[in-house]
Design an enzyme around this catalytic site. Structure first.
Site, short mmCIF file in Angstrom:
data_model
loop_
_atom_site.label_atom_id
_atom_site.label_comp_id
_atom_site.label_asym_id
_atom_site.label_seq_id
_atom_site.Cartn_x
_atom_site.Cartn_y
_atom_site.Cartn_z
N HIS A 194 8.09 18.57 11.88
CA HIS A 194 8.13 17.84 13.14
C HIS A 194 9.58 17.53 13.54
CE1 HIS A 194 3.86 17.01 12.05
NE2 HIS A 194 3.71 17.19 13.36
N HIS A 215 10.03 22.38 16.42
CA HIS A 215 8.62 22.19 16.79
C HIS A 215 8.51 21.73 18.24
CE1 HIS A 215 4.51 20.80 16.95
NE2 HIS A 215 4.91 19.55 17.13
N HIS A 230 7.78 14.75 22.63
CA HIS A 230 6.55 14.17 22.09
C HIS A 230 6.63 13.79 20.62
CE1 HIS A 230 5.80 18.17 20.38
NE2 HIS A 230 4.85 17.62 19.65
N ASP A 259 0.72 21.54 21.21
CA ASP A 259 1.18 20.89 19.98
C ASP A 259 0.73 21.67 18.74
OD1 ASP A 259 2.41 18.99 18.42
OD2 ASP A 259 0.76 17.55 18.51
N GLN A 291 -7.04 25.40 6.29
CA GLN A 291 -6.64 25.96 7.58
C GLN A 291 -7.86 26.43 8.37
OE1 GLN A 291 -3.64 24.78 8.29
NE2 GLN A 291 -2.84 26.77 8.96
#
Length: 856
Positions: free
Chosen positions: A590, A594, A630, A741, A794
Site C-alpha cells: 500500500h 499501488h 485513497h 483498488d 486467492q
C-alpha cells in the site's frame, strides 16, 4: 453622575408627593423592568414586620452593590439567613440533589379544633365567623387577617387592646418575638396597628414567658406581676391593668406566636374570666391557620427567589468560559456580594501534584465598590494566604466551617500561628469545588469573616451559608471545569496548527523537486498510448519513479483537468510529488505504486471502458484525486489492527479508521500552499468535489463495499440502473473505486503473481506484529506459517469480492469486459496452484508416514 444635597432630594420628593399624577405618568413612561421588579419585591412579602426590620438594617449597614457582571439581588441578606429547607439533600444513594423529597413536605393537620363560636348562639357572630373562614382561605396577609380575627374576638371578650407577636430566629438560630400587630383597638386599621414594630427577648417579660413555656397567662393586675415591663406604659401614657396572654401553636404543637388582650372592658373588676380564656383560645385557632398558611406561602416565595439566585449565578458563570481568571473573578465577586464576606479566595488544584494548588485568586469586598482598588489588590501577596484550611477541605472533600479560627482546637496550626497567620481571620467557611462527576476536587472556595449588620462586627457563617456555598460550588465546578477544558482545547488547537504547519512543510514537495519535474514535463510527457495507460493489462514494474509522476500528469492532461479547472502546471507537479511523498516507502504494497496503479485503472475505465461520457467533469476529477490519495500515509496494517492496538486513530473515528485518515491527509495536502489544484473551482464546486472525494475514499473500505454492493448488483441485474439518478451514480462511483483498488487481480498472470507476493509480504508483517505486540494468533491470511495456502485464499478472495463486481461493470459497459476476463484467468491459475499444493501436501504426508513406518 451629578450629586445632590439631601435638601434637594427632599424638595424633589415633596414636589412629587404633591403632584401624584405626574409621578405616576413618569413612572409608567420611564420605569425599567429592574425598577418594577424592585418595587414589586418590596411589596410581595406578606410579613410587614420583616420588611421594616430589614429596611432599618439595610439603610445603616451593608450597601447594595451593583457592579458590572453581578446579578440584581432578588433576596435580602436577612431573608437569605432564614432557616428554610436545605438547598441540597441526599437521595437514597447518598448523592447530593436539588430535588426535595416530596414525601417529607409539611401538610395541614386534619385535627379538628373546637371553635368558640359553637357556644355562641348569636346569628351575626356565626355569619361573621363564616366570612372570617372565607378570608382565611383566600388571603395570606398575616396582619390584615389577624386584625380581623381580633375584631371578632373583641365582640366576645371585649378587651380594650390586642397585640400579636410572632416568633422569629436570627442567623444564629436564637429566637425572639416581633410585634406584627400592636395595640389593636376598636375602630383601628391594620396599617395603624402595624406601624409600631417592637422586638421582645425570648423568655423575658410576659410575652416572652408565654412563648417560652407555651402556657397562657391571665393576670388580673399587671403591675403586681414581676414579669411585666412598665416601660411601654410610661412611653405611651397608657395604663395596663389586666392581661390575657396566650400562645399560638402550629399543628406540631410548637409556639409560633403570642396573642395578648389588655384591659377587660366589662365584667367583675375588669378581669378576664375562664370563659374569656376559652373563647380567646378558640379564636386563636384561626390565627394558627393563618400563620401556617402564610409561613408555607412565604417559604415557597423565599425558596423560589433563592433558586432564582442560584440560576442567576449559574447563568453568570456560564456566560464566560474563555478565561479561567475571568471566571474566578466572577465567582469571587458573586459570592462576596451575596454572602457579605470580607474576602474570598479560590484555590485551583494542581493536577500534577496531589498536595498543592496551581493558582490562587483572592478578592476583598472593597474591590467590588472601587474598581481601582481591584487593580491595586492584584498585587496581593499570595504567600500571606493560609493554604492549610483549603488543603483540609480538599483532602476530606467536606465543607469546613470555623466560628473562631483562633479558638478552634481541631487544627494544630491555628494554635501555633494564631498571632501571625490568623490574626486577620475570625470566622471561616471553606468548601471543596468538585468536578462534574463529583468524584474529584478541582478547587476550593474559602470565605473569611462574615460581616454583621455593621461593618465593624464579624459574625460566624451559619448552616444557610454552608448550604448556599455548597450548592453554588456545584455550578462553580462545572464552570471551572468547562473553562479549563476550553483552555486545554485552545492549547491543543494551537499545537495542532503548529504541527500541521510543520507537517505541511515536510509533507509538501520541495521547490527543487517541483522545478525538476516541471522542466521534465514541459520538455516531454510521454503519451498515454506509449505509457500503455489505456490498457487494462497495464503494469508499472517497468516504469521509474519519475515516469510514474509523468504518467500521473498525462492522466490529468488527457482528462482536460488543466484546461477545464485552470490548474497551474507548477501546482499540479508539486501536488503529485507531495502525494507521492506522503506514501510510506517501507510499506510493501500500500504505497505510491499501488495508488498510481489504482489511478491508472480508473483512467482506463473512464477512457477505454467508455464511462467518461456518462460522468461530469467534477465527478471524474474527484475520482482521479481519490484514487491517487485513497491510501495516503498507509501504515501497512488494516483497520482491525488499528482498533485492537488502541491506536489514536481508533479514538478519532468509530469505523473506517484508515480511510478517514487517508481522506484527512488528502485534504491537508490540497490545502497546503503551493498544492491547491482546486483553487480554480467556485466555493460550491470545491465543496461538492471534496464531498465526492471523501465518499470515494471511504468506499475503498471493503466492509463498506460489502454493505452496499448487493444494492448495486440488484440494480444492474434487473436493468434498473439509471445514469440520471444521482444516488445510482454515487453507488457506481463507489463500485468503481473498489474495482480499481483490487484491479491487480485482473492483471496478466506474471504481474498478478508478483503483486500477490507484495500483498502477502505486507500481510505477514502485520501477522508478526500481532504475535509480538498484541500476543494473538493472526488469521490465516496474515500468518506466514500458512503461506502454502495463498493460492486457495486467492481463489476465495476472487469468488467473494471480485467476480460479481467485474460482471456487473461489464454489464454496465461491455468495454469493461477485459477486467472480468483477466479476473477469471487468474482464478483458473490460482485454482491450479491450489490443487498442486494439495497434491504436494498429500505426497509429503505420505512420505512422512512411510519414513515413520521404516523407522519402526
Amino acid at each position: 453622575m451629578a450629586t445632590y444635597s439631601p435638601t434637594e432630594y427632599e424638595r424633589t420628593e415633596a414636589w412629587l408627593d404633591d403632584n401624584l399624577d405626574f409621578a405616576h405618568s413618569y413612572f409608567v413612561r420611564k420605569a425599567t423592568r429592574e425598577m418594577v421588579n424592585a418595587w414589586f419585591a418590596e411589596r410581595v412579602h406578606t410579613s410587614n414586620e420583616t420588611a421594616r426590620d430589614l429596611n432599618s438594617v439595610h439603610h445603616k449597614a451593608w450597601p447594595e452593590i451593583l457592579t458590572p457582571g453581578t446579578p440584581t439581588r432578588k433576596i435580602s441578606a436577612s431573608e437569605f439567613d432564614r432557616p428554610l429547607r436545605p438547598i441540597l439533600v441526599k437521595d437514597s444513594e447518598g448523592a447530593l440533589t436539588f430535588v426535595f423529597d416530596s414525601d417529607k413536605k409539611d401538610h395541614m393537620p386534619l385535627k379538628v379544633h373546637k371553635s368558640g363560636c359553637e357556644a355562641t348562639p348569636v346569628n351575626d357572630q356565626c355569619s361573621g365567623l363564616l366570612e372570617l373562614v372565607k378570608d382565611i382561605s383566600s388571603h395570606l396577609d398575616v396582619a390584615a387577617l389577624c386584625h380581623k380575627i381580633f375584631l371578632h374576638i373583641n365582640e366576645v371578650i371585649a378587651a380594650d387592646r390586642y397585640s400579636l407577636f410572632l416568633v422569629h430566629e436570627d442567623s444564629s438560630n436564637e429566637r425572639f418575638l416581633v410585634s406584627t400587630l400592636f395595640d389593636v383597638a376598636e375602630g383601628s386599621t391594620p396599617e395603624e396597628a402595624s406601624n409600631n414594630c417592637i422586638r421582645l427577648e425570648w423568655n423575658k417579660g410576659i410575652v416572652g414567658y408565654v412563648a417560652a413555656t407555651g402556657e397562657p397567662l391571665n393576670i388580673k393586675d399587671a403591675y403586681k406581676d414581676s414579669r411585666f415591663n412598665a416601660e411601654v406604659d410610661q412611653f405611651t401614657g397608657y395604663k395596663t391593668q389586666s392581661i390575657l396572654s396566650m400562645p399560638i401553636k402550629n399543628h406540631e404543637g410548637e409556639v409560633v406566636g403570642v396573642a395578648q388582650a389588655i384591659n377587660k372592658k366589662c365584667g367583675t373588676h375588669g378581669t378576664f374570666t375562664k370563659n374569656d380564656e376559652k373563647d380567646f383560645a378558640a379564636y386563636l385557632t384561626f390565627c394558627g391557620i393563618v400563620l401556617h398558611n402564610a409561613k408555607v406561602y412565604e417559604t415557597s416565595l423565599l425558596e423560589n427567589r433563592r433558586n432564582q439566585v442560584l440560576l442567576d449565578l449559574a447563568t453568570l458563570i456560564f456566560e464566560e468560559q474563555h478565561s479561567l481568571e475571568v471566571i474566578l473573578k466572577k465567582i469571587a465577586a458573586t459570592i462576596l456580594s451575596f454572602m457579605q464576606a470580607q474576602s474570598c479566595t479560590i484555590f485551583i488544584v494542581d493536577d500534577n501534584s496531589s498536595d498543592s494548588f496551581s493558582s490562587v485568586f483572592h478578592m476583598n469586598s472593597v474591590e467590588l465598590e472601587d474598581p481601582a482598588e481591584f487593580q491595586r489588590s492584584r498585587n496581593y501577596d499570595v504567600n500571606k494566604i493560609n493554604y492549610m484550611f483549603a488543603k483540609y477541605a480538599k483532602n476530606t472533600m467536606e465543607t469546613l466551617n470555623i466560628t473562631d479560627v483562633c479558638k478552634d482546637t481541631r487544627f494544630m496550626w491555628t494554635n501555633e500561628n494564631a498571632e501571625n497567620t490568623n490574626k486577620q481571620i475570625k470566622s471561616l467557611l471553606c468548601t471543596p469545588i468538585k468536578n462534574g462527576k463529583k468524584n474529584k476536587v478541582i478547587g476550593v472556595c474559602q470565605l473569611m469573616n462574615k460581616m454583621g449588620e455593621t461593618f465593624d462586627k464579624i459574625k460566624a457563617f451559619n448552616k444557610n451559608d454552608e448550604q448556599f456555598l455548597e450548592a453554588f460550588a456545584i455550578f462553580c465546578g462545572l464552570g471551572i471545569q468547562n473553562t479549563q477544558m476550553y483552555e486545554a482545547v485552545e492549547v491543543a488547537m494551537a499545537k495542532q496548527i503548529v504541527t500541521l504547519e510543520v507537517l505541511s512543510y515536510h509533507a509538501s514537495a520541495t521547490e527543487n523537486e517541483t522545478e525538476e519535474l516541471q522542466v521534465t514535463a514541459v520538455k516531454t510527457v510521454p503519451s498515454a498510448h506509449s505509457l500503455k495507460l489505456l490498457d487494462f493489462s497495464f503494469s508499472d514494474f517497468e516504469l521509474s519513479e519519475v515516469e510514474t509522476t509523468l504518467a500521473a500528469i498525462r492522466m490529468f492532461t488527457d482528462l482536460n483537468f488543466v484546461q477545464n479547472f485552470q490548474m497551474k502546471y507548477e501546482v499540479l507537479c508539486r501536488w503529485i510529488l507531495s502525494v507521492k511523498k506522503n506514501y510510506r516507502r517501507h510499506v510493501a504494497y500500500h504505497n505510491w505504486r499501488h495508488a498510481f496503479n489504482t489511478a491508472q485503472c480508473m483512467f482506463a475505465l473512464l477512457k477505454s471502458g467508455r464511462i467518461q461520457n456518462k460522468l461530469t467533469d467534477l465527478e471524474i476529477l474527484a475520482l482521479l484525486i481519490a484514487t491517487l490519495s485513497h491510501d495516503l500515509d498507509h501504515r501497512g496494517v488494516n483497520n482491525a489492527f488499528i482498533k485492537r492496538s488502541e491506536h489514536p486513530l481508533a479514538q478519532l473515528y468509530c469505523h473506517s479508521m484508515m480511510e478517514h485518515h487517508h481522506f484527512d491527509q488528502c485534504v491537508m495536502i490540497l490545502n497546503t500552499p503551493g498544492n491547491q489544484i482546486l483553487s480554480g473551482l467556485s466555493l460550491d464546486e470545491y465543496k461538492t468535489t471534496l464531498k465526492m472525494v471523501e465518499q470515494a475514499i471511504l468506499a475503498t473500505d471493503l466492509a463498506v463495499y460489502m454493505k452496499r454492493r448487493e444494492e448495486f448488483f440488484e440494480l444492474v441485474k434487473t436493468n434498473r440502473f439509471d445514469w440520471e439518478d444521482k444516488s445510482h451514480k454515487e453507488l457506481l462511483m463507489a463500485m468503481l473505486m473498489t474495482a480499481c483498488d483490487v484491479s491487480a487481480i485482473t492483471k496478466p498472470w506474471p504481474v498478478q503473481q508478483k503483486t500477490a507476493e507484495l500483498v502477502a509480504t505486507e500481510f505477514f508483517q502485520q501477522g508478526d506484529k500481532e504475535r509480538e505486540e498484541l500476543n494473538i494468533e493472526p488469521i490465516d491470511l496474515m500468518n506466514r506459517e500458512k503461506r502454502d495456502q495463498i493460492p486457495s485464499m486467492q481463489v476465495g478472495f476472487i469468488d467473494a469480492i471480485c467476480i460479481q463486481l467485474y460482471e456487473a461493470l461489464a454489464t454496465i459497459s461491455e468495454a469493461c469486459l477485459p477486467l472480468l476476463e483477466g479476473c477469471r484467468n487468474n482464478r483458473k491459475n490460482w485454482e491450479m496452484l491450489a490443487a498442486q499444493n494439495l497434491v504436494n501436501g498429500e505426497k509429503k504426508e505420505l512420505q512422512m508416514l512411510v519414513y515413520t513406518e521404516d523407522r519402526h
